[in-house]
Design a protein around this motif. Structure first.
Motif, mmCIF file in Angstrom:
data_model
loop_
_atom_site.group_PDB
_atom_site.id
_atom_site.type_symbol
_atom_site.label_atom_id
_atom_site.label_comp_id
_atom_site.label_asym_id
_atom_site.label_seq_id
_atom_site.Cartn_x
_atom_site.Cartn_y
_atom_site.Cartn_z
ATOM 1 N N ARG A 75 -0.440 -6.790 -19.155
ATOM 2 C CA ARG A 75 -0.888 -6.162 -18.004
ATOM 3 C C ARG A 75 0.106 -4.971 -17.635
ATOM 4 O O ARG A 75 -0.150 -3.848 -17.156
ATOM 5 C CB ARG A 75 -0.606 -7.126 -16.942
ATOM 6 C CG ARG A 75 -1.333 -6.988 -15.602
ATOM 7 C CD ARG A 75 -2.701 -7.615 -15.668
ATOM 8 N NE ARG A 75 -2.676 -9.164 -15.138
ATOM 9 C CZ ARG A 75 -2.866 -9.620 -14.087
ATOM 10 N NH1 ARG A 75 -3.470 -8.751 -13.211
ATOM 11 N NH2 ARG A 75 -2.707 -11.087 -13.861
ATOM 12 N N ARG A 108 -1.485 -1.335 -16.996
ATOM 13 C CA ARG A 108 -1.627 -0.838 -15.891
ATOM 14 C C ARG A 108 -0.496 0.113 -15.275
ATOM 15 O O ARG A 108 -0.546 1.024 -14.519
ATOM 16 C CB ARG A 108 -1.324 -2.079 -14.651
ATOM 17 C CG ARG A 108 -2.684 -3.104 -14.762
ATOM 18 C CD ARG A 108 -4.090 -2.270 -13.984
ATOM 19 N NE ARG A 108 -3.595 -2.062 -12.695
ATOM 20 C CZ ARG A 108 -3.653 -2.889 -11.615
ATOM 21 N NH1 ARG A 108 -3.912 -4.092 -11.780
ATOM 22 N NH2 ARG A 108 -3.460 -2.385 -10.202
ATOM 23 N N LYS A 154 -1.225 1.083 -3.156
ATOM 24 C CA LYS A 154 -1.499 0.321 -4.416
ATOM 25 C C LYS A 154 -0.145 -0.294 -5.028
ATOM 26 O O LYS A 154 -0.107 -1.154 -5.624
ATOM 27 C CB LYS A 154 -2.009 1.090 -5.643
ATOM 28 C CG LYS A 154 -3.360 1.496 -5.445
ATOM 29 C CD LYS A 154 -4.532 0.907 -6.574
ATOM 30 C CE LYS A 154 -5.853 1.152 -6.375
ATOM 31 N NZ LYS A 154 -6.151 2.453 -6.335
ATOM 32 N N ALA A 161 0.599 -2.945 -2.938
ATOM 33 C CA ALA A 161 -0.252 -4.343 -3.466
ATOM 34 C C ALA A 161 -0.117 -5.010 -4.753
ATOM 35 O O ALA A 161 -0.322 -6.041 -4.926
ATOM 36 C CB ALA A 161 -1.719 -3.748 -3.275
ATOM 37 N N PHE A 162 0.547 -4.100 -5.707
ATOM 38 C CA PHE A 162 0.468 -4.672 -7.054
ATOM 39 C C PHE A 162 1.211 -6.166 -7.237
ATOM 40 O O PHE A 162 0.613 -6.909 -7.987
ATOM 41 C CB PHE A 162 1.523 -3.730 -7.956
ATOM 42 C CG PHE A 162 1.388 -3.773 -9.163
ATOM 43 C CD1 PHE A 162 0.300 -3.473 -9.934
ATOM 44 C CD2 PHE A 162 2.358 -4.498 -10.070
ATOM 45 C CE1 PHE A 162 0.030 -3.676 -11.367
ATOM 46 C CE2 PHE A 162 2.311 -4.696 -11.466
ATOM 47 C CZ PHE A 162 1.175 -4.349 -12.057
ATOM 48 N N GLU A 193 -1.345 -8.539 -5.944
ATOM 49 C CA GLU A 193 -2.592 -8.684 -6.791
ATOM 50 C C GLU A 193 -2.089 -9.306 -7.927
ATOM 51 O O GLU A 193 -2.867 -10.280 -8.412
ATOM 52 C CB GLU A 193 -3.015 -7.146 -7.331
ATOM 53 C CG GLU A 193 -4.248 -7.004 -7.735
ATOM 54 C CD GLU A 193 -4.288 -5.554 -8.409
ATOM 55 O OE1 GLU A 193 -4.092 -4.744 -8.149
ATOM 56 O OE2 GLU A 193 -5.033 -5.604 -9.567
ATOM 57 N N GLY A 240 -2.716 -12.789 -7.615
ATOM 58 C CA GLY A 240 -4.027 -13.452 -7.227
ATOM 59 C C GLY A 240 -4.298 -13.324 -5.673
ATOM 60 O O GLY A 240 -5.094 -14.216 -5.262
ATOM 61 N N LYS A 249 -8.195 -9.748 -1.585
ATOM 62 C CA LYS A 249 -8.067 -8.060 -1.218
ATOM 63 C C LYS A 249 -7.740 -8.168 0.360
ATOM 64 O O LYS A 249 -6.784 -7.460 0.579
ATOM 65 C CB LYS A 249 -9.097 -7.535 -1.603
ATOM 66 C CG LYS A 249 -9.240 -6.266 -1.246
ATOM 67 C CD LYS A 249 -9.411 -5.084 -2.393
ATOM 68 C CE LYS A 249 -9.486 -3.613 -1.812
ATOM 69 N NZ LYS A 249 -8.852 -3.079 -1.089
ATOM 70 N N ARG A 272 -4.420 -9.042 1.172
ATOM 71 C CA ARG A 272 -3.469 -7.929 0.756
ATOM 72 C C ARG A 272 -3.472 -6.664 1.624
ATOM 73 O O ARG A 272 -2.163 -6.416 2.026
ATOM 74 C CB ARG A 272 -3.815 -7.420 -0.676
ATOM 75 C CG ARG A 272 -3.765 -8.289 -1.761
ATOM 76 C CD ARG A 272 -3.639 -7.822 -3.180
ATOM 77 N NE ARG A 272 -4.741 -6.787 -3.270
ATOM 78 C CZ ARG A 272 -5.633 -6.962 -4.420
ATOM 79 N NH1 ARG A 272 -5.739 -8.193 -4.866
ATOM 80 N NH2 ARG A 272 -6.531 -6.336 -4.491
ATOM 81 N N ASP A 273 -4.469 -6.304 2.068
ATOM 82 C CA ASP A 273 -4.556 -5.378 3.014
ATOM 83 C C ASP A 273 -3.922 -5.407 4.281
ATOM 84 O O ASP A 273 -3.274 -4.525 4.867
ATOM 85 C CB ASP A 273 -6.070 -4.812 3.235
ATOM 86 C CG ASP A 273 -6.739 -4.398 2.025
ATOM 87 O OD1 ASP A 273 -6.251 -3.872 0.993
ATOM 88 O OD2 ASP A 273 -7.894 -4.330 1.960
#
Lengths: 294, 372
Positions: free
Chosen positions: A198, A202, B94, B97-98, B101, B104, B107, B110-111
């Motif tokens: 990952r 990424r 991002k 959020a990484f 994410e 798991g 979305k 997360r937002d």
């Protein structure tokens, strides 16, 4: 004022200097371009014009027939197929070979710089060593390996050969590039919960643009232009472009169609030229980026 | 209950021991600052807590659970790195959020979390930018946001302010302190800046050469250093530490500091200390007193303790505006006193100083241990 009096003098001196500079540059440019120009000129001439006139004269009757002939009609080896099928062979060989050697090289570089282990520099040294092994030395062992694997004389066999041979270079490129890549980013991603692949996919790969371009150009050019492996490890139906071109030119039957040979040679060189023109400006930049640290 | 416990921790790289038996206990909601000169092992200690470095010997427990074998992602920690370590190919949103994410988190959740943190740190307008388009202070905020958004049990900060300019550093320092007050999450923070350590910490751990020198509250560490190294390292300007001979004059035990001209200056010590110094009469010790405990008699704290007045020669005067530092010469070394601005300094350069002996400390000059 001193600048006002010095300015024009300097200027006239530099105009003269520049004239010489440009003259030298133009001479060299012409010198390097001449073979290509002659090849292009003669590839659009009818054969009797080449036979009777000199090579440098421009064509009196323009014709594309030599190109068509080289592409799909000329006698290559036994059959009159033109270079087309071999062109396809070359692509079938180059694309997987470049992709696989690049991905493996990138993973090698990633591990060698970010997951250091005991003896990693020795491993890198050995991989690097493979860059300096001459092609000829590996021919017989490679033939044996291909035979054992049952892929002798096939396109996959050639792919394997080129992947193995290219790995040293791709590892070198990516290792040096990733050596300058901040390790804290990897650690941050680890804390964030990303695993080995990952992080690679990424974080590392999206930042590897320049070195990917360098690797593509390097590997594509080398593999496309390779003749020795192609000639040694392929059958009639798996020959790459370079071998087919040789067969076309050195064909002993009939008349020597020089115009067709010229067209074929330009065709064979075209893909590397296109790759270089499309991504060439990244090439120097990428080489520099890798060279600064590592 | 102890929240983060470090038990006899050793870390070696090959033959070199970087950490030599560290024991620490941090309560939930504490702000622990690891401080020390470069190469003291503080960042290594932080990395072992994070799980980025393995442990040679000893145990680390978070909330009672042994975490030695856990991966960094399984320890429920978040880390802010010195270089910020923002992912250059991702937008700020991002980046934030990484971590979610990877765990798991759906979305929409997360937002929502990103929005919340962005508001808290005032970086809403930056969410669509790339790290390369941000200033140093903004990157710092995003790096903190990335840690905050996961709501971990422990925050780890690795010299987060060292890449900022002086003014921004002070601002961000306040911000971190405010965040800690609001969130109440346990923080372990590494710095080499002792002012940062003093202002932020609820507990300070001072390290040197992989050994814990002192572990306590900022006040404790500042006023009650356990050895010569801590006394010298904490505080700016540094504590005066000069050689002095323990003497007995008229029945009182005190220290004699050699002066440049007329013999020695005798400073009687307070009662409790006198007993401990009894064995040292006739020998040299290291006498320590902070510049602010040596001041002009009018400014001295009359209520607190035992003041001894003496006249010294001011060899250098440094007015800073708020205070005036007077450098004199005692015990063969420079000796700094902190006076009020516009303190009277006599024509011939002499100045009257009041030594607050209640705040003096004494060390063994050989091994640096505290005597009294």
């Amino acid at each position: 004022m001193s600048t006002a009096t010095e300015g024009p003098q300097l200027g006239s001196g530099s105009v003269f200097g520049r004239a010489i500079l440009y003259a030298v540059l133009i001479v060299f440019a012409v010198y390097y371009l001449l073979p290509l120009v002659i090849m292009l000129l003669n590839s659009v001439k009818p054969l009797d014009e080449i036979r009777s006139g000199n090579l440098i004269a421009p064509p009196q009757h323009w014709t594309l027939q030599p190109w068509l002939s080289a592409w799909s009609e000329a006698q290559v080896g036994v059959q009159a197929t033109g270079l087309k099928p071999y062109f396809v062979n070359s692509f079938l060989m180059v694309i997987p070979a470049v992709t696989i050697s690049m991905v493996l090289g990138a993973i090698n570089g990633y591990v060698l710089t970010k997951y250091r282990f005991k003896g990693d520099s020795i491993v890198f040294g050995l991989i690097l060593f493979s860059c300096f092994i001459p092609f000829q030395i590996v021919l017989i062992p490679m033939a044996k390996v291909l035979g054992t694997l049952g892929i002798a004389g096939t396109v996959p066999g050639l792919v394997l050969v080129h992947v193995v041979y290219g790995l040293g270079f791709t590892t070198l490129f990516f290792r040096n590039y990733y050596a300058a890549f901040p390790t804290e980013l990897i650690r941050s991603a680890q804390v964030d919960g990303a695993g080995f692949f990952r992080i690679f996919w990424r974080i590392l790969l999206p930042s590897s643009g320049p070195i990917i371009v360098v690797t593509i150009i390097w590997q594509f050019t080398n593999i496309w232009n390779d003749f020795l492996f192609g000639a040694s490890f392929s059958d009639f139906d798996s020959q790459p472009m370079t071998v087919a071109l040789n067969n076309l030119v050195s064909s002993s039957t009939g008349v020597k169609e020089y115009n067709v040979h010229f067209a074929g040679a330009v065709l064979a060189a075209l893909p590397t030229l296109v790759v270089y023109i499309v991504s060439g400006r990244y090439f120097v930049r990428g080489l520099m980026a890798g060279a600064v640290k590592g | 209950m102890a929240f983060l416990e470090i038990d006899g921790l050793y870390k070696s790289f090959g033959q070199t021991d970087v950490l030599k038996g560290i024991d620490l206990v941090v309560e939930e909601g504490d702000f622990l600052v690891l401080v020390g000169p470069s190469g003291c092992g503080k960042s290594t200690l932080l990395n072992t807590i994070a799980g980025l470095e393995s442990v040679t010997k000893g145990e680390i427990r978070i909330a009672g659970e042994r975490v030695n074998e856990l991966k960094p992602s399984e320890r429920d920690i978040a880390m802010v790195f010195q270089s910020y370590a923002l992912y250059p190919n991702m937008s700020v949103a991002k980046n934030l959020a990484f971590g979610l994410e990877m765990r798991g988190v759906p979305k929409d959740e997360r937002d929502r979390a990103i929005q919340e943190v962005a508001e808290m740190l005032q970086i809403e307008k930056l969410l669509n930018r790339r790290p390369g388009q941000l200033s140093g202070g903004q990157r710092q905020r995003v790096a903190m946001g990335r840690a905050l958004v996961r709501k971990p049990q422990v925050f780890l900060f690795d010299e987060p302010l060292s890449n900022l300019d002086a003014k921004l550093r002070v601002d961000m320092r306040m911000e971190i302190k405010r965040l800690h007050a609001t969130l109440g999450t346990t923080i372990v923070y590494v710095t080499h800046d002792q002012i940062e350590a003093m202002t932020l910490a609820s507990t300070i751990a001072i390290l040197k050469d992989g050994v814990l020198q002192q572990f306590g509250s900022p006040e404790d560490v500042y006023n009650n250093p356990s050895n010569l190294f801590v006394a010298d390292f904490m505080g700016s300007p540094a504590m005066n530490l000069v050689p002095a001979e323990v003497q007995k004059q008229d029945g009182a035990i005190g220290v004699a500091l050699k002066q440049r001209s007329n013999g020695a200056l005798f400073l009687p010590v307070r009662e409790g200390v006198a007993d401990q110094l009894g064995d040292w009469v006739g020998r040299t010790i290291t006498f320590g007193i902070r510049p602010e405990a040596v001041t002009d008699p009018d400014a001295a704290d009359q209520k607190e303790g035992q003041l001894v007045e003496a006249t010294c020669r001011a060899e250098m005067v440094e007015p800073t505006g708020a205070d005036t530092y007077v450098v004199t010469h005692l015990g063969g070394k420079e000796f700094t006193a902190r006076l009020r601005a516009n303190s009277p300094i006599e024509e011939d350069g002499h100045v009257k100083l009041a030594f607050n002996m209640t705040r003096s400390v004494f060390f063994d000059p050989q091994d640096g241990t505290r005597i009294a």
